[in-house]
Enzyme design. Structure first.
Site, PDB file in Angstrom:
ATOM      1  N   ASP A 166       0.817  -1.265   0.077  1.00 27.65           N
ATOM      2  CA  ASP A 166       0.001  -0.087   0.200  1.00 27.65           C
ATOM      3  C   ASP A 166       0.885   1.443  -0.155  1.00 27.65           C
ATOM      4  OD1 ASP A 166      -2.345   1.350  -0.164  1.00 27.65           O
ATOM      5  OD2 ASP A 166      -2.684   1.284   2.064  1.00 27.65           O
ATOM      6  N   GLY A 167       0.315   2.423  -0.385  1.00 26.17           N
ATOM      7  CA  GLY A 167       0.894   3.665  -0.505  1.00 26.17           C
ATOM      8  C   GLY A 167       1.492   4.375  -1.712  1.00 26.17           C
ATOM      9  N   ASN A 168       1.146   3.582  -3.145  1.00 24.32           N
ATOM     10  CA  ASN A 168       1.845   3.691  -4.099  1.00 24.32           C
ATOM     11  C   ASN A 168       1.254   5.411  -4.745  1.00 24.32           C
ATOM     12  OD1 ASN A 168       2.620   1.522  -4.485  1.00 24.32           O
ATOM     13  ND2 ASN A 168       1.244   0.573  -6.048  1.00 24.32           N
ATOM     14  N   GLY A 169      -0.272   5.321  -4.358  1.00 25.04           N
ATOM     15  CA  GLY A 169      -0.629   6.850  -4.926  1.00 25.04           C
ATOM     16  C   GLY A 169      -0.038   7.853  -3.990  1.00 25.04           C
ATOM     17  N   HIS A 212       2.241   3.397  -9.219  1.00 25.26           N
ATOM     18  CA  HIS A 212       1.998   2.044  -9.207  1.00 25.26           C
ATOM     19  C   HIS A 212       3.079   1.510 -10.090  1.00 25.26           C
ATOM     20  CE1 HIS A 212      -1.845   2.393  -7.419  1.00 25.26           C
ATOM     21  NE2 HIS A 212      -2.614   2.904  -8.585  1.00 25.26           N
ATOM     22  N   SER A 234      -7.536  -5.444  -4.991  1.00 24.81           N
ATOM     23  CA  SER A 234      -8.454  -6.123  -4.245  1.00 24.81           C
ATOM     24  C   SER A 234      -9.939  -6.205  -4.954  1.00 24.81           C
ATOM     25  CB  SER A 234      -8.582  -5.223  -2.898  1.00 24.81           C
ATOM     26  OG  SER A 234      -9.325  -4.167  -3.052  1.00 24.81           O
ATOM     27  N   ARG A 261     -12.172   2.281  -8.145  1.00 25.28           N
ATOM     28  CA  ARG A 261     -11.344   3.272  -8.165  1.00 25.28           C
ATOM     29  C   ARG A 261     -11.830   4.013  -9.519  1.00 25.28           C
ATOM     30  NH1 ARG A 261      -5.372   2.524  -5.509  1.00 25.28           N
ATOM     31  NH2 ARG A 261      -6.365   2.058  -3.541  1.00 25.28           N
ATOM     32  N   LEU A 269      10.517 -21.248  -4.482  1.00 24.60           N
ATOM     33  CA  LEU A 269       9.686 -20.040  -3.976  1.00 24.60           C
ATOM     34  C   LEU A 269       8.040 -20.247  -4.648  1.00 24.60           C
ATOM     35  CD1 LEU A 269       8.741 -17.454  -2.324  1.00 24.60           C
ATOM     36  CD2 LEU A 269      10.087 -16.406  -4.447  1.00 24.60           C
ATOM     37  N   ARG A 281      -4.853  -1.976   9.189  1.00 22.61           N
ATOM     38  CA  ARG A 281      -5.817  -2.720   8.549  1.00 22.61           C
ATOM     39  C   ARG A 281      -5.824  -3.754   7.791  1.00 22.61           C
ATOM     40  NH1 ARG A 281      -7.677   2.463   6.968  1.00 22.61           N
ATOM     41  NH2 ARG A 281      -7.155   2.861   4.761  1.00 22.61           N
ATOM     42  N   SER A 289      -7.966  -4.826   5.377  1.00 21.56           N
ATOM     43  CA  SER A 289      -8.483  -4.381   4.023  1.00 21.56           C
ATOM     44  C   SER A 289      -8.893  -5.670   3.266  1.00 21.56           C
ATOM     45  CB  SER A 289      -7.518  -3.643   3.141  1.00 21.56           C
ATOM     46  OG  SER A 289      -7.396  -2.461   3.828  1.00 21.56           O
TER      47      SER A 289
END
Ligand code: IPE
Ligand code: IPE
Ligand code: MG
Length: 244
Positions: A10-13, A27, A55, A61, A121, A184, A186
């Protein structure tokens, strides 16, 4: 070392807005942080890494942002899949794939098919994913079996429900990291979070690096996971375990 780590990227914007750029610039910048986290997980022997990319609520959006995210997903799949394969990484997309356009659905299944036997992985990309969707999906699968007479209601257990959850077969979720400063979930891995450790960082996703990941893992290693037992019970178990 955690076996299974999940990250809410989270936090790209906000990262872009701090630079007076459009949110989508963030992004695009976030792709490098995805590469760094995969590199780190692979090098540390983490067996499973689950990244929240989109999500089920993110469709709401602005149309332009959603469209950039879809294009970016397709482009990154195309450009990275060979490298993942070379590094023995299995790519797995979790979420309601049927929500994507057909071209993207094909790219996803091709990438999954190419990498399906890789062992070092497992990289899960959660796209059009919701934790509630995951649980409902599993409930539907069990209901179908009951209605078809293949299963009795008494056989609906945590184990049988888990068999139909998207991350089935992977190690239990040990550590959930969220960047961007919010505390949170989300609607991410609700079922899988039961005993996961949470790590929140103010770092915005495009600034996430191998160092940030290492700090989260270091913090995890200092925690005592009690799973409902007492601290003393856990200490005794540890001693017994070491003595064996
Ligand atoms: C996370 O960054 C990426 C996605 C949800 C696709 P955001 O776009 O949510 O960035 P902020 O939270 O608005 O800064
Ligand atoms: C969660 O971030 C989804 C992803 C990182 C893909 P959001 O930015 O959508 O979460 P909220 O809206 O702040 O809860
Ligand atoms: Mg956000």
């Amino acid at each position: 070392m955690p076996q299974h780590v999940a990250i809410i990227m989270d936090g790209n914007g906000r990262w872009a807005q701090q630079r007076n750029k459009h949110r989508t610039f963030g992004h695009k910048a976030g792709v490098e942080a995805v590469r760094a986290s995969v590199r780190f997980a692979r090098s540390q022997g983490i067996k499973s890494l689950t990244l929240f990319a989109f999500s089920s609520e993110n469709w709401q959006r602005p149309k332009e942002e959603v469209s950039v995210l879809m294009d970016l997903f397709g482009m990154v799949l195309k450009s990275e899949v060979k490298k993942l394969h070379k590094n023995d990484i299995r790519l797995n997309v979790i979420g309601d794939i049927s929500g994507f356009d057909e071209k993207l659905q094909h790219k996803i299944s091709d990438a999954e098919l190419l990498t399906r036997d890789n062992k070092a992985l497992t990289l899960n990309i959660a796209a059009n994913y919701g934790g509630r969707w995951d649980i409902v999906n599993a409930a539907k699968a069990l209901t179908r079996d009951v209605l078809a007479g293949k299963m009795d209601i008494s056989e609906i257990t945590e184990q049988s429900l888990d068999t139909n959850i998207s991350t089935h077969g992977l190690p239990e979720l040990d550590l959930l990291i969220r960047t961007g400063g919010d505390h949170r979930v989300s609607n991410f891995l609700l079922w899988q979070c039961a005993y996961a450790e949470f790590y929140f960082t103010e770092t915005l996703w495009p600034d996430f690096s191998e160092q940030t990941f290492a700090a989260a893992v270091e913090d995890f290693s200092l925690r005592q996971r009690r799973f409902g037992l007492t601290g003393e019970q856990i200490m005794t178990q540890d001693v017994e375990h070491k003595a064996c």
